[in-house]
Design a protein around this motif. Sequence first.
Motif, PDB file in Angstrom:
ATOM      1  N   LEU A  79       0.831  -1.206   0.000  1.00 36.36           N
ATOM      2  CA  LEU A  79       0.000   0.000   0.000  1.00 36.36           C
ATOM      3  C   LEU A  79       0.864   1.255   0.000  1.00 36.36           C
ATOM      4  O   LEU A  79       0.566   2.233  -0.708  1.00 36.36           O
ATOM      5  CB  LEU A  79      -0.913  -0.001   1.229  1.00 36.36           C
ATOM      6  N   ILE A  80       1.924   1.242   0.794  1.00 36.05           N
ATOM      7  CA  ILE A  80       2.804   2.415   0.877  1.00 36.05           C
ATOM      8  C   ILE A  80       3.482   2.665  -0.463  1.00 36.05           C
ATOM      9  O   ILE A  80       3.525   3.808  -0.955  1.00 36.05           O
ATOM     10  CB  ILE A  80       3.844   2.214   1.995  1.00 36.05           C
ATOM     11  N   ILE A  81       4.003   1.618  -1.089  1.00 35.30           N
ATOM     12  CA  ILE A  81       4.684   1.764  -2.381  1.00 35.30           C
ATOM     13  C   ILE A  81       3.699   2.197  -3.455  1.00 35.30           C
ATOM     14  O   ILE A  81       4.004   3.045  -4.304  1.00 35.30           O
ATOM     15  CB  ILE A  81       5.365   0.441  -2.770  1.00 35.30           C
ATOM     16  N   ASP A  82       2.506   1.622  -3.439  1.00 34.43           N
ATOM     17  CA  ASP A  82       1.498   1.967  -4.439  1.00 34.43           C
ATOM     18  C   ASP A  82       1.181   3.455  -4.407  1.00 34.43           C
ATOM     19  O   ASP A  82       1.124   4.119  -5.445  1.00 34.43           O
ATOM     20  CB  ASP A  82       0.232   1.141  -4.192  1.00 34.43           C
ATOM     21  N   ALA A 114      -4.127  10.834   1.872  1.00 37.51           N
ATOM     22  CA  ALA A 114      -5.206   9.916   1.493  1.00 37.51           C
ATOM     23  C   ALA A 114      -4.935   8.511   2.018  1.00 37.51           C
ATOM     24  O   ALA A 114      -5.851   7.814   2.468  1.00 37.51           O
ATOM     25  CB  ALA A 114      -5.364   9.900  -0.026  1.00 37.51           C
ATOM     26  N   LEU A 115      -3.682   8.088   1.983  1.00 40.79           N
ATOM     27  CA  LEU A 115      -3.342   6.753   2.461  1.00 40.79           C
ATOM     28  C   LEU A 115      -3.589   6.630   3.958  1.00 40.79           C
ATOM     29  O   LEU A 115      -4.175   5.648   4.420  1.00 40.79           O
ATOM     30  CB  LEU A 115      -1.885   6.434   2.138  1.00 40.79           C
ATOM     31  N   THR A 116      -3.158   7.595   4.718  1.00 40.53           N
ATOM     32  CA  THR A 116      -3.366   7.513   6.170  1.00 40.53           C
ATOM     33  C   THR A 116      -4.847   7.588   6.521  1.00 40.53           C
ATOM     34  O   THR A 116      -5.312   6.892   7.431  1.00 40.53           O
ATOM     35  CB  THR A 116      -2.592   8.623   6.889  1.00 40.53           C
ATOM     36  N   GLU A 117      -5.615   8.413   5.805  1.00 39.82           N
ATOM     37  CA  GLU A 117      -7.045   8.546   6.091  1.00 39.82           C
ATOM     38  C   GLU A 117      -7.815   7.266   5.742  1.00 39.82           C
ATOM     39  O   GLU A 117      -8.822   6.945   6.374  1.00 39.82           O
ATOM     40  CB  GLU A 117      -7.630   9.734   5.320  1.00 39.82           C
ATOM     41  N   GLN A 118      -7.345   6.549   4.742  1.00 40.73           N
ATOM     42  CA  GLN A 118      -8.052   5.345   4.291  1.00 40.73           C
ATOM     43  C   GLN A 118      -7.293   4.065   4.640  1.00 40.73           C
ATOM     44  O   GLN A 118      -7.515   3.011   4.063  1.00 40.73           O
ATOM     45  CB  GLN A 118      -8.281   5.437   2.774  1.00 40.73           C
ATOM     46  N   THR A 136       0.913   8.488  11.382  1.00 38.36           N
ATOM     47  CA  THR A 136       0.799   9.890  11.005  1.00 38.36           C
ATOM     48  C   THR A 136       1.490  10.086   9.667  1.00 38.36           C
ATOM     49  O   THR A 136       2.297   9.249   9.238  1.00 38.36           O
ATOM     50  CB  THR A 136       1.465  10.784  12.047  1.00 38.36           C
ATOM     51  N   VAL A 137       1.203  11.192   8.995  1.00 42.02           N
ATOM     52  CA  VAL A 137       1.869  11.479   7.731  1.00 42.02           C
ATOM     53  C   VAL A 137       3.370  11.606   7.944  1.00 42.02           C
ATOM     54  O   VAL A 137       4.176  11.151   7.117  1.00 42.02           O
ATOM     55  CB  VAL A 137       1.294  12.758   7.102  1.00 42.02           C
ATOM     56  N   LYS A 138       3.758  12.183   9.087  1.00 40.35           N
ATOM     57  CA  LYS A 138       5.185  12.348   9.366  1.00 40.35           C
ATOM     58  C   LYS A 138       5.871  10.996   9.503  1.00 40.35           C
ATOM     59  O   LYS A 138       6.963  10.785   8.949  1.00 40.35           O
ATOM     60  CB  LYS A 138       5.371  13.160  10.645  1.00 40.35           C
ATOM     61  N   ARG A 139       5.249  10.065  10.248  1.00 43.96           N
ATOM     62  CA  ARG A 139       5.860   8.744  10.414  1.00 43.96           C
ATOM     63  C   ARG A 139       5.889   7.999   9.086  1.00 43.96           C
ATOM     64  O   ARG A 139       6.842   7.271   8.785  1.00 43.96           O
ATOM     65  CB  ARG A 139       5.092   7.936  11.450  1.00 43.96           C
ATOM     66  N   LEU A 140       4.860   8.176   8.288  1.00 45.37           N
ATOM     67  CA  LEU A 140       4.827   7.555   6.961  1.00 45.37           C
ATOM     68  C   LEU A 140       5.999   8.056   6.132  1.00 45.37           C
ATOM     69  O   LEU A 140       6.702   7.270   5.484  1.00 45.37           O
ATOM     70  CB  LEU A 140       3.494   7.869   6.271  1.00 45.37           C
ATOM     71  N   ARG A 141       6.229   9.358   6.187  1.00 44.08           N
ATOM     72  CA  ARG A 141       7.265   9.977   5.363  1.00 44.08           C
ATOM     73  C   ARG A 141       8.666   9.650   5.864  1.00 44.08           C
ATOM     74  O   ARG A 141       9.577   9.385   5.068  1.00 44.08           O
ATOM     75  CB  ARG A 141       7.068  11.501   5.367  1.00 44.08           C
ATOM     76  N   THR A 142       8.866   9.623   7.169  1.00 42.26           N
ATOM     77  CA  THR A 142      10.214   9.507   7.722  1.00 42.26           C
ATOM     78  C   THR A 142      10.660   8.074   8.020  1.00 42.26           C
ATOM     79  O   THR A 142      11.850   7.808   8.090  1.00 42.26           O
ATOM     80  CB  THR A 142      10.319  10.313   9.032  1.00 42.26           C
ATOM     81  N   ALA A 143       9.721   7.156   8.199  1.00 39.07           N
ATOM     82  CA  ALA A 143      10.118   5.798   8.588  1.00 39.07           C
ATOM     83  C   ALA A 143       9.535   4.719   7.693  1.00 39.07           C
ATOM     84  O   ALA A 143      10.266   3.887   7.130  1.00 39.07           O
ATOM     85  CB  ALA A 143       9.716   5.542  10.040  1.00 39.07           C
ATOM     86  N   LEU A 144       8.221   4.721   7.532  1.00 34.91           N
ATOM     87  CA  LEU A 144       7.576   3.606   6.851  1.00 34.91           C
ATOM     88  C   LEU A 144       7.915   3.551   5.365  1.00 34.91           C
ATOM     89  O   LEU A 144       8.094   2.473   4.801  1.00 34.91           O
ATOM     90  CB  LEU A 144       6.060   3.670   7.050  1.00 34.91           C
TER      91      LEU A 144
END
Length: 492
Positions: A79-82, A114-118, A136-144
């Motif tokens: 999902l993250i890569i997509d 959109a990814l975090t909300e859904q 969070t968007v920050k954790r998505l951007r910096t780690a995941l």
Amino acid sequence: MSFVPQDARVAAVRSLLARLSKYSGLSEERLRHTEIEPAALLELLVVRRHAERTGGSAEAAVLAVVREVAQWLTPTDRLIIDAALCLGLWRDRSDVGVDLERLYADNLGERREALTEQWIALHAHLDVDPAPETPTVKRLRTALEHAAFTALAGLLAAESGYPTAQPTVAAPTVPPAQRGVVTVFGDAVIDHIYRVDDFPTPASPASGRFTDRPGGKGLNRAVAAARLGINVHLVCAVGGDEYGRRIHEFLEAQRVHLDLVKMVPSAPSLVTAVVLAPNGEFQMISCRDTRMQLQEEDLHRPELRAALESSDVVILTFEQPPAVIEQVLSTVSQLHPKPTVIVCPSPSMVAPQGLYQYLGTVDYLVGTTTELAALLPDAFAASADDVVRLLRRLGIGSVCTVENFRCVVASDTVNTIVDHFPHVLRAAVGAAAAFTGALAYRLVNSRTALTADDYVWAAAAMILTQHLGTFATTVPGIEEIDRIVDLFAPPS
């Protein structure tokens, strides 16, 4: 499953993918006109092979390969890569019920939001329950995203087809005395199963029902042994497609080790058509593809050498090329101590004479009368007994003729016929695999030479395959086999 190898090539691919995720994501146009040097992707072996096979451009191959290989990631990483690369893996799904326009927006920041909300809804569509905690968007951007790009880069950069790091498979929870190691060489395929009222003829086409399941002679024997509590390595190749992912997931669920399963992103997984009659008889059509065969370099991997050295039993089918089978037998013959070798000569080999110099390595040969006779194309044999005698003169320790739920054993210490178990079908898909897995179990756990009772136990496993389903999903366990042996014990 995520693989996280760490080397310079993986780091370069990961960095390039992360930079390409900016703005509108990965596309052929960006690869051709971006200010970023895309060589790390364009020169990947899997990309070059895809371009050669399709006749398309390297840029088009990158997009196709990334979309395909991303499907091998864990659901969360996928999902993250997509979303990060704007691959559009959900665009042809009308039942998603999420805002795809935002998930594939031209702006990376909006895609992250959109990814975090859904997050929960998308995981639910992938049958992930419970879903990981919404980041969070920050954790998505910096780690995941970094972790997901690393996993994707590891798969793309694994030119051998084997990820650098493999997931571990927990050993079955069984008493220590029942543990052993078995390495199986063969195929893992998807069986297309057609259940018909009768086999079709030119004048009478058949009608029936269709289903598909993981199968293959190698996979079936690996699963049969694993179900009995043995630690099993399967050596095979699968394609980088949906069928390959299903095979991977099935093997993992059956506790078969995945470290020697090669993934070939540029090729489809093998398919076998199985036409199954009500009496259990079946006809098969196997679709071969040289890209899905093991190569010489696969046999020199240190992971395979380690598996063979730790193995109590090695099982070979004839699904791999003759050169591979010969090399395996040659390698095993030089090991000290040498593992017990079981050879299942199916499908029949066109020119088996090249194997004769290695037959002294074979401890058990398990096959039908036809399969055994096919090993002697130049010899005259008046009967099945003659075939067995000739094969044993070539150095084979024990010959087990197995068909129609009947087993005939010829060896230096045991000569017996097991034919007392009742059966209602004429044949069964997977009966030979069940016998082989059970035989491996008795070999692993026996402290002495096998006796007639061991062959009775192995033959009992065949009885439990009498059904019109697929073998790999209904493999017999120890207690079930014990029950059949006790229930139909011949009078003393």
